[in-house]
Design a protein around this motif. Structure first.
Motif, PDB file in Angstrom:
ATOM      1  N   ALA A 185       2.331  -5.545   5.937  1.00  0.00           N
ATOM      2  CA  ALA A 185       1.781  -4.580   4.756  1.00  0.00           C
ATOM      3  C   ALA A 185       2.919  -3.813   4.705  1.00  0.00           C
ATOM      4  O   ALA A 185       3.457  -3.090   5.797  1.00  0.00           O
ATOM      5  CB  ALA A 185       0.386  -4.318   5.036  1.00  0.00           C
ATOM      6  N   ASN A 186       2.924  -3.180   3.619  1.00  0.00           N
ATOM      7  CA  ASN A 186       3.910  -1.959   3.166  1.00  0.00           C
ATOM      8  C   ASN A 186       3.237  -0.627   3.002  1.00  0.00           C
ATOM      9  O   ASN A 186       2.275  -0.410   2.126  1.00  0.00           O
ATOM     10  CB  ASN A 186       4.622  -2.269   1.943  1.00  0.00           C
ATOM     11  CG  ASN A 186       5.690  -1.020   1.606  1.00  0.00           C
ATOM     12  OD1 ASN A 186       5.616  -0.234   2.574  1.00  0.00           O
ATOM     13  ND2 ASN A 186       6.230  -1.262   0.392  1.00  0.00           N
ATOM     14  N   LEU A 187       3.137   0.167   4.055  1.00  0.00           N
ATOM     15  CA  LEU A 187       2.455   1.363   4.092  1.00  0.00           C
ATOM     16  C   LEU A 187       3.299   2.541   4.184  1.00  0.00           C
ATOM     17  O   LEU A 187       3.089   3.416   4.526  1.00  0.00           O
ATOM     18  CB  LEU A 187       1.407   1.297   5.399  1.00  0.00           C
ATOM     19  CG  LEU A 187       0.306   0.533   5.197  1.00  0.00           C
ATOM     20  CD1 LEU A 187      -0.243  -0.116   6.609  1.00  0.00           C
ATOM     21  CD2 LEU A 187      -0.935   1.126   4.569  1.00  0.00           C
ATOM     22  N   GLU A 188       4.326   2.312   3.361  1.00  0.00           N
ATOM     23  CA  GLU A 188       5.393   3.451   3.350  1.00  0.00           C
ATOM     24  C   GLU A 188       4.751   4.760   2.888  1.00  0.00           C
ATOM     25  O   GLU A 188       4.266   4.357   1.572  1.00  0.00           O
ATOM     26  CB  GLU A 188       6.490   2.913   2.833  1.00  0.00           C
ATOM     27  CG  GLU A 188       7.799   3.406   2.880  1.00  0.00           C
ATOM     28  CD  GLU A 188       9.188   2.783   2.273  1.00  0.00           C
ATOM     29  OE1 GLU A 188       9.258   1.816   2.702  1.00  0.00           O
ATOM     30  OE2 GLU A 188       9.666   3.440   1.239  1.00  0.00           O
ATOM     31  N   GLU A 189       5.036   5.961   3.138  1.00  0.00           N
ATOM     32  CA  GLU A 189       4.499   7.255   2.853  1.00  0.00           C
ATOM     33  C   GLU A 189       2.861   7.093   2.567  1.00  0.00           C
ATOM     34  O   GLU A 189       2.351   7.818   1.804  1.00  0.00           O
ATOM     35  CB  GLU A 189       5.288   7.423   1.330  1.00  0.00           C
ATOM     36  CG  GLU A 189       6.535   7.908   1.706  1.00  0.00           C
ATOM     37  CD  GLU A 189       7.060   8.463   0.569  1.00  0.00           C
ATOM     38  OE1 GLU A 189       7.026   8.061  -0.595  1.00  0.00           O
ATOM     39  OE2 GLU A 189       8.072   9.110   0.638  1.00  0.00           O
ATOM     40  N   LEU A 248       0.921  -1.297  -0.100  1.00  0.00           N
ATOM     41  CA  LEU A 248       0.172  -0.033   0.019  1.00  0.00           C
ATOM     42  C   LEU A 248       1.038   1.342  -0.154  1.00  0.00           C
ATOM     43  O   LEU A 248       0.516   2.235   0.446  1.00  0.00           O
ATOM     44  CB  LEU A 248      -0.972   0.119   1.052  1.00  0.00           C
ATOM     45  CG  LEU A 248      -2.274  -1.246   1.109  1.00  0.00           C
ATOM     46  CD1 LEU A 248      -2.476  -1.516   2.500  1.00  0.00           C
ATOM     47  CD2 LEU A 248      -3.359  -0.299   0.474  1.00  0.00           C
ATOM     48  N   GLN A 249       2.123   1.230  -0.477  1.00  0.00           N
ATOM     49  CA  GLN A 249       2.933   2.384  -0.610  1.00  0.00           C
ATOM     50  C   GLN A 249       2.383   3.632  -1.330  1.00  0.00           C
ATOM     51  O   GLN A 249       1.840   3.430  -2.321  1.00  0.00           O
ATOM     52  CB  GLN A 249       4.404   1.789  -1.127  1.00  0.00           C
ATOM     53  CG  GLN A 249       5.466   2.776  -0.940  1.00  0.00           C
ATOM     54  CD  GLN A 249       6.597   2.747  -1.874  1.00  0.00           C
ATOM     55  OE1 GLN A 249       6.656   2.004  -2.759  1.00  0.00           O
ATOM     56  NE2 GLN A 249       7.393   3.632  -1.894  1.00  0.00           N
ATOM     57  N   GLY A 250       2.594   4.513  -0.518  1.00  0.00           N
ATOM     58  CA  GLY A 250       1.960   5.812  -1.152  1.00  0.00           C
ATOM     59  C   GLY A 250       0.473   5.779  -1.568  1.00  0.00           C
ATOM     60  O   GLY A 250       0.086   6.710  -2.375  1.00  0.00           O
ATOM     61  N   ALA A 251      -0.489   4.745  -0.913  1.00  0.00           N
ATOM     62  CA  ALA A 251      -1.635   4.679  -1.299  1.00  0.00           C
ATOM     63  C   ALA A 251      -2.449   5.806  -0.385  1.00  0.00           C
ATOM     64  O   ALA A 251      -2.121   6.412   0.802  1.00  0.00           O
ATOM     65  CB  ALA A 251      -2.303   3.618  -0.806  1.00  0.00           C
ATOM     66  N   ASN A 252      -3.498   6.250  -1.063  1.00  0.00           N
ATOM     67  CA  ASN A 252      -4.308   7.236  -0.185  1.00  0.00           C
ATOM     68  C   ASN A 252      -5.634   6.569   0.434  1.00  0.00           C
ATOM     69  O   ASN A 252      -6.503   6.191  -0.171  1.00  0.00           O
ATOM     70  CB  ASN A 252      -4.814   8.136  -1.128  1.00  0.00           C
ATOM     71  CG  ASN A 252      -5.414   9.617  -0.358  1.00  0.00           C
ATOM     72  OD1 ASN A 252      -5.899   9.635   0.523  1.00  0.00           O
ATOM     73  ND2 ASN A 252      -5.776  10.544  -1.183  1.00  0.00           N
ATOM     74  N   LEU A 253      -5.316   6.555   1.819  1.00  0.00           N
ATOM     75  CA  LEU A 253      -6.183   5.968   2.621  1.00  0.00           C
ATOM     76  C   LEU A 253      -6.972   7.058   3.672  1.00  0.00           C
ATOM     77  O   LEU A 253      -7.476   6.422   4.864  1.00  0.00           O
ATOM     78  CB  LEU A 253      -5.662   4.802   3.283  1.00  0.00           C
ATOM     79  CG  LEU A 253      -5.229   3.463   2.524  1.00  0.00           C
ATOM     80  CD1 LEU A 253      -3.842   2.853   3.035  1.00  0.00           C
ATOM     81  CD2 LEU A 253      -6.358   2.423   2.595  1.00  0.00           C
ATOM     82  N   ALA A 275       4.190  -4.178  10.197  1.00  0.00           N
ATOM     83  CA  ALA A 275       4.032  -3.416   8.936  1.00  0.00           C
ATOM     84  C   ALA A 275       5.034  -2.265   8.837  1.00  0.00           C
ATOM     85  O   ALA A 275       5.526  -1.848   9.690  1.00  0.00           O
ATOM     86  CB  ALA A 275       2.420  -2.763   9.105  1.00  0.00           C
ATOM     87  N   ASN A 276       5.301  -2.222   7.691  1.00  0.00           N
ATOM     88  CA  ASN A 276       6.206  -0.953   7.314  1.00  0.00           C
ATOM     89  C   ASN A 276       5.463   0.484   7.174  1.00  0.00           C
ATOM     90  O   ASN A 276       4.805   0.638   6.200  1.00  0.00           O
ATOM     91  CB  ASN A 276       6.989  -1.043   6.069  1.00  0.00           C
ATOM     92  CG  ASN A 276       7.813   0.037   5.793  1.00  0.00           C
ATOM     93  OD1 ASN A 276       7.986   0.933   6.336  1.00  0.00           O
ATOM     94  ND2 ASN A 276       8.363  -0.023   4.297  1.00  0.00           N
ATOM     95  N   LEU A 277       5.551   1.188   8.015  1.00  0.00           N
ATOM     96  CA  LEU A 277       4.665   2.544   8.326  1.00  0.00           C
ATOM     97  C   LEU A 277       5.709   3.631   8.008  1.00  0.00           C
ATOM     98  O   LEU A 277       5.386   4.903   8.402  1.00  0.00           O
ATOM     99  CB  LEU A 277       3.910   2.559   9.378  1.00  0.00           C
ATOM    100  CG  LEU A 277       2.468   1.934   9.775  1.00  0.00           C
ATOM    101  CD1 LEU A 277       2.368   1.631  11.067  1.00  0.00           C
ATOM    102  CD2 LEU A 277       1.499   2.643   9.005  1.00  0.00           C
ATOM    103  N   LEU A 278       6.996   3.700   7.423  1.00  0.00           N
ATOM    104  CA  LEU A 278       7.863   4.425   7.335  1.00  0.00           C
ATOM    105  C   LEU A 278       7.324   5.844   6.592  1.00  0.00           C
ATOM    106  O   LEU A 278       6.630   5.900   5.482  1.00  0.00           O
ATOM    107  CB  LEU A 278       9.007   3.963   6.400  1.00  0.00           C
ATOM    108  CG  LEU A 278      10.203   4.772   6.225  1.00  0.00           C
ATOM    109  CD1 LEU A 278      10.941   5.085   7.650  1.00  0.00           C
ATOM    110  CD2 LEU A 278      10.935   4.186   5.169  1.00  0.00           C
TER     111      LEU A 278
END
Lengths: 212, 442
Positions: A163-167, A145-150, A183-186
């Protein structure tokens, strides 16, 4: 079958429930309001096609190509495993109970879609528009979900482990009870997000903005 | 974030303001291209900057020492902070009279940071980052390729943020070399005085250079195995350069600082009411966020290109091929439905639909914001709409004015716009997938 493909291309047929269109090339066509419920569409190519208001419930779209397609359709319980829906329009689609494991959904628009009971495990949702989407309890483990708009998304009880939530933009999202372990929330933005009861064991929170 | 680092100190200083830091992820590859672009702007700048850098290790500085020799010639002072390595102080650049080295203690958190801070009377820019620790990389661990090393932080052209960071950096230098810190403070004061007397450098040219350098880097890494990740980081930063330009224009307009975000929200709802496909709504949103880049230059004389005259500031967007559709939309924002507009005198449906929508919405938003200062919200809405309606069929397409009416009525009845400032570091969701004109598209 060749005849029916030609008829589909010419827009003469709109009713093909349960049809076998495996690996057929149906790219760039206007297929709005087509009934393909329960059809075998494994590996079929619908790139750039317009499937607005079409019936695809229970269809088997395993590995199909739906790049840039207008999929504002009924996809209830459809098999979309490994399907390429990059940059597809899925706004308001019915994806309840759909299998989207490993599906490619980067840059797609999913706002307003119905996803309860859908499986998005390991799906690629990089840069997807998921604003305000109801993802309660949805399995997004190992999803990208990198760079996704949530923003304002409802992720209560969602499975986001690994999950990858980077940016990712999670401003105002409701993550209560979600599993974000590993999860990666970097550099994710969590301003105004609800983090009550969230499992963040082993999650990377570097550079995140958290204000509640 | 490392306690005591300059990035962390800046974050704390801005924590309770209405614009906290918006951090992003940067691969070393991106950082190098960004820094080279911003440094090269020094060579072209109209005034001499104070440059403060942090290189982590002396060996990274030594890789750039030749470049810094040239930069020092154009700068009033250059400070290099790094944990010393062999040869660090011996390079000829290190011995220049206006170059000072600050040998950081290896325990100093600043020794984990990568900074380039440029403060000149006519130009401000900075990159402020720190590297992920071994543990932060997670299961994969630290990448083996140097260009894939990951940093987080941000970059900006915003003078207030650069000034604040210079202040923090000088305070840090003061712990090592009070005399140098004093000298740097004098430079800061002199720069502040000169700033009011000089013309700012052309930011369009600077942004264009940044995008150009990032693109050059895109081409040069095509052979690298994981280049998609690096590519997308570069593209994201190309877009950031434009969004930051738009943001600066908004910040400078204290009477209407949310113009971009509000126009984007209204244009998107218009697109939904018109049942436009997702890709077109995306274009509406991005063109809205960048629309003021073009409006800035509406009153200039247009060049007489053989086919279509071009808005010069919109041209800078064409530096990025993925934004050519957006540049096209922005170029035609000041056309009029009756054909009496600029730059090409297009009329009716010959004007791109997105230009017609964003043009009308931007006009409405500006009128509404202006009227809101002296009227109630309801009055401001009805008057702003009435003013737009007077131009129905002249400046604006009749059907779009009718759609706007629906929206204005909704707003009067309590419809709130989902306006939120753009998260600049993650604008990738705004970019349409790179591809040829696929399928149904026209």
């Amino acid at each position: 079958m060749t005849d029916s493909i030609a008829a589909i291309r010419e827009g003469k047929i709109k009713q093909l429930p349960g049809a076998n269109l495996e690996d057929e090339d149906l790219a760039g066509l206007d297929l709005a309001e087509m009934n393909l419920a329960g059809a075998n569409l494994v590996g079929a190519d619908f790139s750039g096609s317009k499937l607005e208001r079409s019936r695809l419930e229970g269809a088997n779209l395993l590995g199909s190509r739906l790049h840039g397609a207008d999929l504002r359709a009924n996809l209830l319980g459809a098999n979309l495993m490994q399907a390429d829906m990059t940059a597809a329009d899925l706004r308001g689609s019915n994806l309840r109970g759909a299998n989207l494991m490993g599906a490619k959904l980067s840059q797609s628009a999913i706002a307003g879609a119905f996803l309860s009971g859908a499986n998005l495990m390991s799906a690629n949702l990089q840069g997807a528009d998921l604003r305000g989407v109801d993802l309660r309890g949805v399995n997004l483990s190992n999803a990208n979900l990198q760079g996704a708009n949530l923003t304002q998304a409802d992720l209560r009880g969602a499975l986001l482990n690994e999950a990858n939530l980077e940016e990712a933009d999670l401003r105002g999202a409701n993550l209560a009870g979600a599993n974000l372990s590993g999860a990666n929330l970097l550099c994710a933005e969590l301003d105004g997000a609800n983090l009550a009861g969230v499992n963040l064991a082993g999650a990377c929170l570097l550079g995140t903005v958290v204000k509640q | 974030m490392l306690e005591g680092s300059i990035l962390q100190q800046l974050e704390s200083a801005l924590e309770n303001t209405n614009r906290p830091l918006n951090l992003g992820v940067y691969y070393k590859n991106t950082l190098v291209a960004l820094c080279h672009a911003l440094e090269d702007c020094i060579l072209a700048a109209g005034s001499q900057p104070l440059v403060i850098t942090a290189f982590q290790r002396g060996k990274w500085y030594l890789q750039e020492a030749e470049r810094y020799h040239d930069l020092a010639q154009k700068s009033r002072h250059v400070v290099i902070m790094a944990a010393p390595d062999t040869g660090f102080a011996d390079h000829p650049t290190s011995k220049l009279p206006n170059v000072d080295l600050v040998a950081l203690n290896s325990q100093d958190p600043v020794a984990q940071e990568w900074h380039l801070i440029i403060l000149a009377p006519s130009y401000t820019a900075m990159v402020l980052c720190q590297e992920l620790s071994e543990a932060d990389y997670g299961v994969g661990g630290r990448p083996t390729a140097d260009l894939e090393r990951k940093f987080y932080g941000f970059w900006t052209f915003e003078p207030a943020r650069v000034e604040k960071t210079i202040e923090l950096a000088i305070a840090h230098i003061n712990t090592y070399n009070p005399e140098l810190a004093q000298q740097l403070n004098s430079h800061v004061q002199a720069i502040a005085q000169e700033a009011s007397q000089v013309e700012p450098d052309d930011l369009n040219a600077i942004v264009s250079r940044v995008v150009d350098y990032l693109q050059t880097s895109e081409y040069s890494i095509k052979q690298i195995e994981h280049h998609q990740v690096l590519d997308s980081n570069l593209v994201s930063n190309e877009l950031q350069a434009f969004l930051r330009l738009g943001q600066l224009i908004d910040l400078a307009d204290t009477g209407n600082p949310l113009a971009a975000a509000e126009v984007a929200a209204i244009a998107e709802i218009m697109g939904q009411l018109l049942n436009l496909p997702a890709w077109q709504i995306k274009r509406l949103r991005l063109a809205s966020l960048l629309h003021r880049i073009a409006l800035q230059s509406v009153n200039v004389q247009y060049g007489e290109a053989p086919s279509c005259p071009l808005v010069p500031a919109a041209q800078v967007l064409r530096t990025m091929p993925r934004l050519s559709a957006i540049a096209q939309i922005i170029n035609h924002l000041s056309e009029r439905w009756d054909g009496s507009g600029q730059p090409a005198g297009l009329s009716g449906e010959a004007i791109p639909l997105e230009s017609r929508i964003v043009g009308l919405v931007a006009d409405f938003q500006q009128r509404f914001t202006h009227l809101s200062q002296s009227h109630t919200k309801e009055e401001a809405l009805s008057t702003a709409f009435a003013q737009c309606q007077q131009e129905q069929g002249k400046a604006w397409e009749p059907k779009l004015v009718d759609t706007l009416e629906l929206l204005a009525r909704g707003m009067q009845q309590g419809l709130t716009l989902p306006v939120s400032p753009t998260k600049i570091s993650s604008g990738m969701w705004l970019i349409d997938e790179e591809r040829g004109e696929v399928g149904m598209r026209k």
